[in-house]
Design an enzyme around this catalytic site. Structure first.
Site: not given
Length: 317
Positions: A10, A204, A95-96, A253, A120
């Site tokens: 992102q 996170h 991340s994603l 995560q 998510r």
């Protein structure tokens, strides 16, 4: 194999991303159609036409970035002969982007990945009321110092390292007051810059536990296959291939640190010299140069990048 395929997270989104690829290559268009069908809406219209503030919503940005990465991957496969199984020593995503990496490696179906990222994004946004949490970038501090700053700033609240991006760039996340304290403390510890980030939630960190719970439920309902190449997990900075572990690490995560610096260092230490950043933007390619001396980052996101990517892959084989 000296190549790794990496996938952006992102912040790399931009209105219009992937449109030229879809217009030039049916393989790309098919991915966007598949994502639209999986979500039951025209996410593609938001990706290509905006408005920007709608694309930036976490629930849209996450599946959108995956769609662009997978569309790019399909074009690389059909036009440039790319193969995860044949050419990638590892896959990894920020991340994603880890979901994009798993889809590219055949571990997750594209339609399942789109739906998971919609869940998510919504769950991460809902986990913490707007204004309660914050994130800040601490620039010019090593990871250990940044963790110490976060610990000092916490004072009974949540403040933890969210992203260790490399090149002296660490992002902290948590309760807004604690993150604001971290910004001030970092300046006294030698940070070149420390600033709050324009994000809608504190990603996170432990405050994301409700989103982790939502992902545990969502991931329990999808099929995960062994990937065609090992995926370097964000939370481990080490490769995993076993489906149950992949599921477990994706849940971790949500609240854990994205260990990108260590992930890139691990891949470089195991012979990777070329990192292909597949999808929108050039963030990861910039970080590669700061993390792994002598490594090359190759950004692939538009029709003009396909031929040069093919040449770069030939050099790494």
């Amino acid at each position: 194999m000296t190549a790794a395929f990496t996938f952006p997270g992102q912040g790399s989104q931009a209105v219009g991303m992937g449109k030229a690829l879809a217009e030039a290559f049916p393989a790309a268009r098919a991915v966007f159609d598949e994502v639209d069908a999986a979500l039951g809406e025209k996410l593609t219209a938001i990706i290509w036409d905006g408005p920007g503030e709608t694309l930036q919503l976490t629930e849209n940005a996450q599946p959108a970035l995956m769609a662009v990465s997978l569309a790019t991957m399909r074009v690389l496969e059909s036009e440039a002969g790319f193969s995860v199984a044949k050419h990638a020593a590892f896959v990894a995503g920020h991340s994603l982007g880890e979901y994009s990496a798993l889809a590219a490696a055949g571990s997750l179906a594209v339609s399942d990945t789109a739906r998971l990222l919609r869940v998510r994004g919504l769950a991460m946004q809902k986990a913490v009321p707007v204004g309660v949490g914050a994130m800040a970038a601490l620039l010019g501090l090593d990871y250990e110092t940044a963790v110490a700053v976060a610990n000092e700033a916490a004072q009974g609240q949540v403040c933890q390292a969210a992203n260790d991006n490399g090149g002296g760039q660490v992002v902290v996340s948590g309760d807004k007051a604690a993150v604001e304290r971290a910004v001030e403390i970092a300046k006294t510890k030698g940070a070149k810059r420390a600033m709050l980030l324009p994000v809608s939630a504190p990603f996170h960190c432990r405050l994301m536990q409700p989103a982790a719970d939502a992902m545990a439920e969502a991931l329990a309902c999808v099929t995960i296959k062994p990937p065609a190449a090992p995926v370097v997990s964000n939370v481990l900075a080490a490769p995993i291939t076993e489906p149950d572990e992949i599921r477990r690490r994706l849940i971790e995560q949500v609240t854990g640190t994205v260990r990108w610096r260590e992930s890139v260092a691990y891949m470089a230490g195991h012979g990777v010299t070329r990192f292909f950043e597949i999808g929108a933007g050039k963030v990861l390619s910039g970080l590669v140069k700061r993390i792994a001396e002598g490594a090359v980052g190759v950004s692939v996101g538009g029709p003009n990048d396909i031929v040069s990517a093919k040449d770069a892959l030939a050099q790494s084989s």
